[in-house]
Enzyme design. Structure first.
Site, PDB file in Angstrom:
ATOM      1  N   ASP A 116       8.755  -3.493 -14.064  1.00 17.98           N
ATOM      2  CA  ASP A 116       8.160  -2.805 -13.076  1.00 17.98           C
ATOM      3  C   ASP A 116       8.374  -1.419 -13.253  1.00 17.98           C
ATOM      4  O   ASP A 116       9.234  -0.901 -12.813  1.00 17.98           O
ATOM      5  CB  ASP A 116       8.777  -3.411 -11.720  1.00 17.98           C
ATOM      6  CG  ASP A 116       7.931  -2.932 -10.515  1.00 17.98           C
ATOM      7  OD1 ASP A 116       7.267  -1.756 -10.763  1.00 17.98           O
ATOM      8  OD2 ASP A 116       8.170  -3.526  -9.509  1.00 17.98           O
ATOM      9  N   HIS A 123       5.325  -5.074 -11.731  1.00 16.20           N
ATOM     10  CA  HIS A 123       5.184  -4.912 -10.332  1.00 16.20           C
ATOM     11  C   HIS A 123       4.266  -5.926  -9.666  1.00 16.20           C
ATOM     12  O   HIS A 123       4.479  -6.206  -8.316  1.00 16.20           O
ATOM     13  CB  HIS A 123       4.560  -3.358 -10.135  1.00 16.20           C
ATOM     14  CG  HIS A 123       4.493  -2.962  -8.700  1.00 16.20           C
ATOM     15  ND1 HIS A 123       5.601  -2.527  -8.318  1.00 16.20           N
ATOM     16  CD2 HIS A 123       3.615  -2.621  -7.723  1.00 16.20           C
ATOM     17  CE1 HIS A 123       5.664  -2.060  -6.967  1.00 16.20           C
ATOM     18  NE2 HIS A 123       4.194  -2.347  -6.452  1.00 16.20           N
ATOM     19  N   SER A 167       6.348  -4.442  -2.344  1.00 15.28           N
ATOM     20  CA  SER A 167       6.024  -2.911  -2.724  1.00 15.28           C
ATOM     21  C   SER A 167       6.417  -2.318  -1.500  1.00 15.28           C
ATOM     22  O   SER A 167       7.250  -2.126  -0.756  1.00 15.28           O
ATOM     23  CB  SER A 167       4.596  -2.753  -3.309  1.00 15.28           C
ATOM     24  OG  SER A 167       4.392  -1.857  -3.765  1.00 15.28           O
ATOM     25  N   TRP A 168       5.194  -1.538  -1.084  1.00 18.96           N
ATOM     26  CA  TRP A 168       5.405  -0.868   0.296  1.00 18.96           C
ATOM     27  C   TRP A 168       5.833  -1.806   1.652  1.00 18.96           C
ATOM     28  O   TRP A 168       6.398  -1.415   2.216  1.00 18.96           O
ATOM     29  CB  TRP A 168       4.035  -0.087   0.852  1.00 18.96           C
ATOM     30  CG  TRP A 168       4.110   0.263   2.287  1.00 18.96           C
ATOM     31  CD1 TRP A 168       3.268  -0.423   3.191  1.00 18.96           C
ATOM     32  CD2 TRP A 168       4.774   1.143   2.908  1.00 18.96           C
ATOM     33  NE1 TRP A 168       3.482   0.037   4.205  1.00 18.96           N
ATOM     34  CE2 TRP A 168       4.587   0.902   4.416  1.00 18.96           C
ATOM     35  CE3 TRP A 168       5.895   2.149   2.589  1.00 18.96           C
ATOM     36  CZ2 TRP A 168       5.207   1.886   5.175  1.00 18.96           C
ATOM     37  CZ3 TRP A 168       6.412   2.984   3.357  1.00 18.96           C
ATOM     38  CH2 TRP A 168       6.129   2.774   4.828  1.00 18.96           C
ATOM     39  N   GLY A 189       0.947  -1.102   0.086  1.00 23.55           N
ATOM     40  CA  GLY A 189       0.020   0.042  -0.055  1.00 23.55           C
ATOM     41  C   GLY A 189       0.843   1.360  -0.145  1.00 23.55           C
ATOM     42  O   GLY A 189       1.266   1.691  -1.069  1.00 23.55           O
TER      43      GLY A 189
END
Length: 324
Positions: free
Chosen positions: A275, A303, A119-120, A47
Site C-alpha cells: 500500500d 491500497h 482508508s479515511w 475520501g
C-alpha cells in the site's frame, strides 16, 4: 445466506433511507439495507468526501445484518454539496462527523453497531470509537490510516520518491506553494477560488497525483480519482484538501496514542503490504497499541485491495455476525 468462498453477497437495495438534519444547514443522507432485526453495522466511507458506495453493502450477510450507510457532510447525496463553492466548509470537521454518526445512531434507535470502512474511513472509525467506545460492538478496517501529519506528508511528498515525474507535475500545479510542506494547503486554497477554472485545474492535478500513487495496482476500468464524475471530483478534492491541510483536526498521533480506549472491542485490520498510499507501518503500530485487534497483512495487495483483501474482510464480518 450462502455464498462462494471468493464471492461477495448479492446486490441488495435499501429498505429505508432519508436525510438527517445535523445542523448548520447540513442534511446528511442515510440508508439501511438487509434485515431490520439484524446486527447493526455502519459503513464509514473513505475520501474524505468519496460518498457511500452500493458495493459496500455486499460485504454483509443480508440475513444477519442491518447495514447502515451514509454520505458524510457535503458529499454524495448530502447537502449542500462541496462542488458548490457556496457550501460552507467551516462546519465540516472530524468533530462534526463524529457528532453526525452519533445523531444518526440515535435517530435509528441503535444501541451499538459494528463499524466497517477503510482508508479515511478508518480514521473516522477510530476517532468515533475512541470517543464513544460503549457504542461500538466490533470494528473491521481495511487500508488502515490515522491521518497523522506524517502520513499526509508521505502521501503528498514522500511518495514522490517513487513517482518523481508525477510528483513534479503535482508540485507545478501550485507554484505559489511555500515549499513541499505547503502543497496540500495550496491546493486547498485553490479549491476555494471563486474562479471555476482554477478549481477545475486544481481538482484535475490532485486527481492525477492520487491516480499515480495507485497506478501500480490499478485494475481495468475508470481511474480511481480522475474517473469520477466531475461534480464528485470537485467535492472529493475540496473535502480532502480541507481535511488534510488541517491534519483532520487531530493531535499528531492521537488515534494510536489513545487506542487503549478500544480495549474490549474486537477488531480486524486488513492491510496490503504494498500500500503506497498508506504504508503498513500505521496498521502495525495500531495493532500493537490496540489490545483486541488482529492484523492480517495481504502480500501483493495495495491500497485498493483485491480478492484476498475482500476475502479477509468477508471472513471477519461473517464471524462477527454470529457474535450477536
Amino acid at each position: 445466506m450462502d455464498r462462494g468462498p471468493d464471492e461477495k453477497y448479492p446486490p441488495i437495495e435499501p429498505y429505508d433511507h432519508g436525510t438527517l438534519d445535523v445542523g448548520d444547514g447540513n442534511l446528511v443522507y442515510w440508508e439501511v439495507c438487509g434485515n431490520p432485526a439484524g446486527k447493526p453495522a455502519l459503513v464509514v466511507h473513505g475520501g474524505p468526501g468519496s460518498g457511500c458506495n452500493a458495493r459496500a453493502r455486499q460485504y454483509f450477510d443480508p440475513d444477519l445484518y442491518r447495514v447502515v450507510l451514509f454520505d458524510q457532510r457535503n458529499c454524495g447525496r448530502s447537502t449542500p454539496h462541496a462542488s458548490d463553492p457556496a457550501a460552507d466548509m467551516r462546519h465540516n470537521t472530524t468533530a462534526h462527523l463524529i457528532a453526525d454518526m452519533e445523531l444518526l445512531r440515535r435517530h435509528l434507535g441503535i444501541g451499538k453497531w459494528l463499524l466497517y470502512g477503510g482508508s479515511w474511513g478508518s480514521t473516522l472509525i477510530l476517532a468515533y470509537a475512541e470517543q464513544h467506545p460503549r457504542r461500538v460492538s466490533e470494528i473491521v478496517i481495511s487500508a488502515v490510516t490515522t491521518t497523522r501529519r506524517s502520513e499526509i506528508d508521505w502521501l503528498y511528498r514522500g511518495a514522490g520518491q517513487i513517482f518523481p515525474e508525477a510528483w513534479d507535475r503535482f508540485r507545478a500545479g501550485v507554484p505559489e506553494a511555500r515549499g513541499p510542506g505547503d502543497l496540500v494547503a495550496a491546493y486547498a486554497r485553490r479549491t476555494e477560488s471563486p474562479d471555476p477554472d482554477v478549481r477545475a485545474r486544481a481538482t484535475a492535478d490532485w486527481c492525477a497525483w492520487e491516480d499515480a500513487v495507485l497506478s501500480m495496482e490499478a485494475a481495468a476500468g475508470p481511474s480511481p480519482y480522475s474517473g469520477r464524475p466531475g461534480r464528485d471530483q470537485l467535492a472529493l478534492v475540496r473535502i480532502c484538501t480541507h481535511y488534510f491541510s488541517h491534519g483532520a483536526w487531530l493531535e499528531e498521533g492521537q488515534l494510536i496514542r489513545d487506542a487503549g480506549r478500544l480495549a474490549g472491542i474486537p477488531g480486524v485490520l486488513v492491510h496490503g503490504r504494498f500500500d503506497l498510499g498508506g504504508p503498513l507501518t500505521t496498521a502495525w503500530e495500531l495493532a500493537k497499541a490496540w489490545p483486541d485487534a488482529e492484523l492480517t497483512v495481504i502480500d501483493g495487495a495495495g491500497h485498493l485491495g483485491g480478492p484476498a483483501t475482500s476475502r479477509a474482510v468477508l471472513a471477519a464480518l461473517d464471524r462477527f455476525a454470529r457474535l450477536g
